[in-house]
Design a protein around this motif. Structure first.
Motif, short mmCIF file in Angstrom:
data_model
loop_
_atom_site.label_atom_id
_atom_site.label_comp_id
_atom_site.label_asym_id
_atom_site.label_seq_id
_atom_site.Cartn_x
_atom_site.Cartn_y
_atom_site.Cartn_z
N GLN A 234 0.82 -1.20 0.00
CA GLN A 234 0.00 0.00 0.00
C GLN A 234 0.86 1.26 0.00
O GLN A 234 0.54 2.23 -0.69
N MET A 235 1.96 1.24 0.73
CA MET A 235 2.83 2.43 0.78
C MET A 235 3.53 2.64 -0.56
O MET A 235 3.75 3.80 -0.96
N LYS A 236 3.84 1.57 -1.27
CA LYS A 236 4.41 1.73 -2.61
C LYS A 236 3.38 2.35 -3.56
O LYS A 236 3.72 3.24 -4.36
N ASP A 237 2.15 1.86 -3.49
CA ASP A 237 1.10 2.43 -4.33
C ASP A 237 0.85 3.89 -3.97
O ASP A 237 0.58 4.72 -4.85
N GLU A 238 0.95 4.21 -2.68
CA GLU A 238 0.75 5.60 -2.25
C GLU A 238 1.84 6.50 -2.82
O GLU A 238 1.54 7.61 -3.33
N ALA A 239 3.09 6.06 -2.75
CA ALA A 239 4.18 6.87 -3.29
C ALA A 239 4.02 7.07 -4.79
O ALA A 239 4.24 8.17 -5.32
#
Length: 735
Positions: free
Chosen positions: A260-265
């Motif tokens: 999720q944090m990769k998609d957010e970035a």
């Protein structure tokens, strides 16, 4: 700086052990509307999915979450007993000592604890759940997740659910040591944000408010959040950070937080490339860590002051409860000894806590002896209630049927004893005042003893009874001794007293016949002195001796000057008596006495005034030329001289006796009452209390005292540990 947050975590642990929220520690409070994404933000910061999720209200109890960075080489938090030596992350609840390495178990434990206290049908409860998460990937933070702000009650929620939630939120965010994390969804109007409204109410300057905008990916097509993130819509002093949460479908699919944090970035780089570095979950975590550290640094001095104040308060509270009574006999003997020492110290003036607002203890005894009793005796005039006709009657009664050639000594003794008896009643009243003051000292013998007395009311009552009985037993003996002091003075009139002998030696010079060339002048002076009976006899003799050595004219001038001076002295003496007799203390001590008339003779015909004399026998005129004694007439020169001599002798001897009684009565009271009570108080208390059959029941205390004593002791121990932790930071100059 990085070590400040673990310090706060230690302090939080200290106060959690005693269940106290009286110390408000620095923490981050997360608030927002229901389903605004608060729990998702917290999970993103932790990097794990461990909070209950679902529709409607899910967070129904405050969750105090402590994130503790714990490297693999850390040995402070890792131990082999709980299997966390090589674990990367685990959690532990305050209500359970079990370590949870599976975060699904943590979620289940939160659900169970919430249902146990708040029920299973959407009810809320203000009692918090304390959870610690140790991990190698988190930053040190203390977060508080609160129930979402709602408007309409559901389930078994009460009608005032909105007010209850707002009160709960305000309780946490009004803490001046907290940082407010106001969460608002990006797909709603920022102007209608309940979180920002509540934050502004308690933090109008915005010094401790940080805004988080969630659900950036759910905004309507053709819109963006650039103006919001830049603070152009609603400015926030600490800034506005945007994040992207997992959707409900992602949660159901168990999408990993790292993915999720990769998609957010990627979303931020694509949608907001210029703001990507200042938004996102990693930047939010670092910002919260930085803000919390600076906030802790600013709050620690005030926090230390608060801890010190509370330590003093709980120490006093614990002292008031006293130690737990294990050996009642030893405790009883200790209290008896403590009370006796405090009572004697109060009398001696060596007590620890000396009053500065009023006299107490021995100082009041001294005041009674010297100010009250002493001034009362000084106010008693030697000739009060004694007229010249009384003196003349005593002289005639002492000579019988024969006319007297000399002044009879019996008349002097009779009259002076009458005046000495007036000193007895003030002396006995002085004993009463000292007795009352000794009784009063029981209630004012030190704060330490008073605390013990409040703790054991039965013991207090018995101690008062014993002291009262001891004082009452000594009162008759003291009164008898004071009466004997006056009786001793009445038993023998010592005319050979050195101070009195000087006055008696001058009597022959006053009784000389008037054959010298200045006799007429002396008669004139005597006639004038009849109008002033209180003129000093010593000054009169000195005046007569001086008249025999000077000329007639000089003698006459000095007589007038001396007469004016004596009249002024008489006026001052009478005013002094009147002034002293009107005082509130003196009116209680000085017995009422008949006022001596200002003038013993009628100013018109120089006739004595004698209205109160009652003759024991009715006068019978055997010869018509023999007048009755009560008939007013002019005194002859010899009668005037005899009265002057008796008055002078009475004054001289009365002053001697008054001085002796003024010195002897306080000594007798101190010996027979004060010192006796001081010397025998402890033995009397031991006899009547320690050796009595009911000694065990005297130390019975209320049931709630033991409970409160334990609570105060635990809190004092926690405060001592907290003070020690804060002092370590001061020593290392961390702020």
């Amino acid at each position: 700086m990085e070590a400040l947050i673990p310090v706060i975590n230690k302090l939080q642990d200290v106060f959690n052990t005693v269940g106290s929220d009286s110390i408000q520690l620095p923490q981050i409070v997360v608030l927002g509307s229901q389903s605004s994404g608060k729990s998702s933000v917290i999970e993103s910061v932790v990097g794990r999915s461990f909070l209950p999720r679902g529709t409607g209200i899910v967070t129904r109890r405050p969750l105090i979450l402590q994130l503790i960075h714990c490297p693999l080489e850390d040995r402070e938090h890792r131990s082999a007993e709980n299997g966390t030596v090589n674990a990367e992350e685990w959690g532990r609840f305050l209500h359970s000592k079990k370590c949870f390495t599976d975060f699904n178990d943590i979620r289940n434990e939160i659900d169970n604890e919430t249902d146990r206290v708040a029920g299973s049908n959407k009810g809320i409860c203000p009692e918090p759940i304390n959870l610690k998460i140790f991990s190698t990937r988190v930053v040190n933070l203390t977060l508080v997740d609160l129930p979402g702000i709602t408007k309409v009650p559901v389930g078994d929620q009460p009608e005032d659910i909105e007010a209850q939630i707002k009160d709960l939120v305000i309780k946490y965010i009004e803490n001046p040591n907290s940082i407010i994390l106001a969460v608002t969804a990006a797909n709603t109007d920022m102007a209608t944000s309940e979180a920002l409204k509540l934050a502004k109410d308690v933090d109008p300057d915005g010094r401790r408010t940080l805004a988080v905008v969630t659900k950036l990916d759910l905004m309507d097509a053709g819109t963006d959040a650039i103006d919001i993130l830049c603070g152009r819509v609603i400015p926030v002093k600490l800034g506005i950070i945007g994040v992207m949460n997992r959707s409900q479908q992602d949660i159901m699919d168990k999408k990993n937080i790292d993915d999720q944090m990769k998609d957010e970035a990627a979303f931020l780089q694509r949608k907001y490339p210029t703001l990507a570095t200042r938004n996102g979950t990693p930047y939010l975590a670092k910002t919260l860590n930085r803000l919390l550290m600076h906030h802790i640094r600013d709050c620690l001095p005030d926090l230390k002051t608060r801890v010190n104040i509370m330590s003093t308060q709980f120490q006093s509270l614990l002292n008031s409860y006293g130690e737990d009574v294990s050996d009642k006999s030893q405790t009883l003997l200790h209290i008896i000894t403590k009370f006796s020492s405090a009572y004697c110290s109060t009398i001696e003036g060596t007590a620890r806590n000396i009053e500065t607002t009023e006299l107490c203890g021995g100082a009041r005894l001294c005041y009674i002896f010297h100010e009250i009793f002493g001034r009362t005796l000084d106010s008693i005039h030697p000739l009060a209630g004694l007229t010249k006709m009384d003196i003349l009657t005593a002289i005639r009664n002492a000579t019988g049927p024969r006319p007297a050639l000399f002044v009879p000594e019996v008349s002097f003794e009779l009259l002076v004893k009458r005046q000495i008896r007036r000193l007895e009643e003030p002396s006995l009243r002085c004993v009463e005042l000292i007795h009352e003051e000794m009784q009063r000292i029981v209630q004012h013998c030190g704060n330490e003893v008073q605390q013990e007395m409040l703790r054991f009311p039965k013991l207090h009552e018995k101690i008062v009874d014993v002291v009262t009985q001891l004082l009452r037993c000594r009162l008759p003996a003291t009164n008898v001794m004071v009466e004997n002091i006056v009786a001793i003075e009445l038993a023998y009139i010592n005319t050979k007293h050195p101070d009195f002998h000087k006055e008696a030696a001058l009597v022959p010079s006053l009784l000389k016949t008037d054959n010298d060339p200045y006799s007429q002048s002396r008669r004139t002076n005597t006639s004038r002195n009849n109008m002033s009976p209180q003129v000093s006899a010593h000054n009169s003799v000195a005046q007569n001796q001086q008249q025999m050595q000077q000329s007639h004219q000089q003698m006459h001038t000095q007589q007038q000057q001396q007469q004016q001076q004596n009249q002024q002295n008489d006026t001052h003496d009478q005013n002094h008596v009147g002034e002293n007799s009107t005082g509130s203390w003196l009116s209680n001590i000085l017995p009422p006495a008949p006022n001596r008339p200002d003038s013993m003779e009628n100013s018109a015909n120089n006739t004595p005034v004698h209205n109160n004399m009652v003759s024991p026998l009715k006068p019978v005129n055997l010869l018509p030329d023999v007048p009755a004694i009560a008939n007013p007439r002019r005194l002859t020169d010899k009668e005037q001289k005899d009265c002057d001599v008796i008055e002078r002798l009475i004054k001289s001897y009365f002053y001697i006796v008054r001085k002796s009684i003024q010195d002897s009565v306080p000594k007798a009271i101190m010996h027979f009452l004060v010192n006796y009570v001081k010397d025998n108080l402890q033995s009397e208390l031991v006899t009547h209390l320690y050796k009595s059959e009911k000694a065990e029941t005297l130390l019975n205390e209320s049931d709630h005292i033991a409970v409160r004593r334990k609570e105060a002791a635990d809190m004092l121990k926690a405060l001592t540990r907290a003070n020690h932790i804060i002092s370590e930071i001061r020593e290392t100059h961390m702020w």
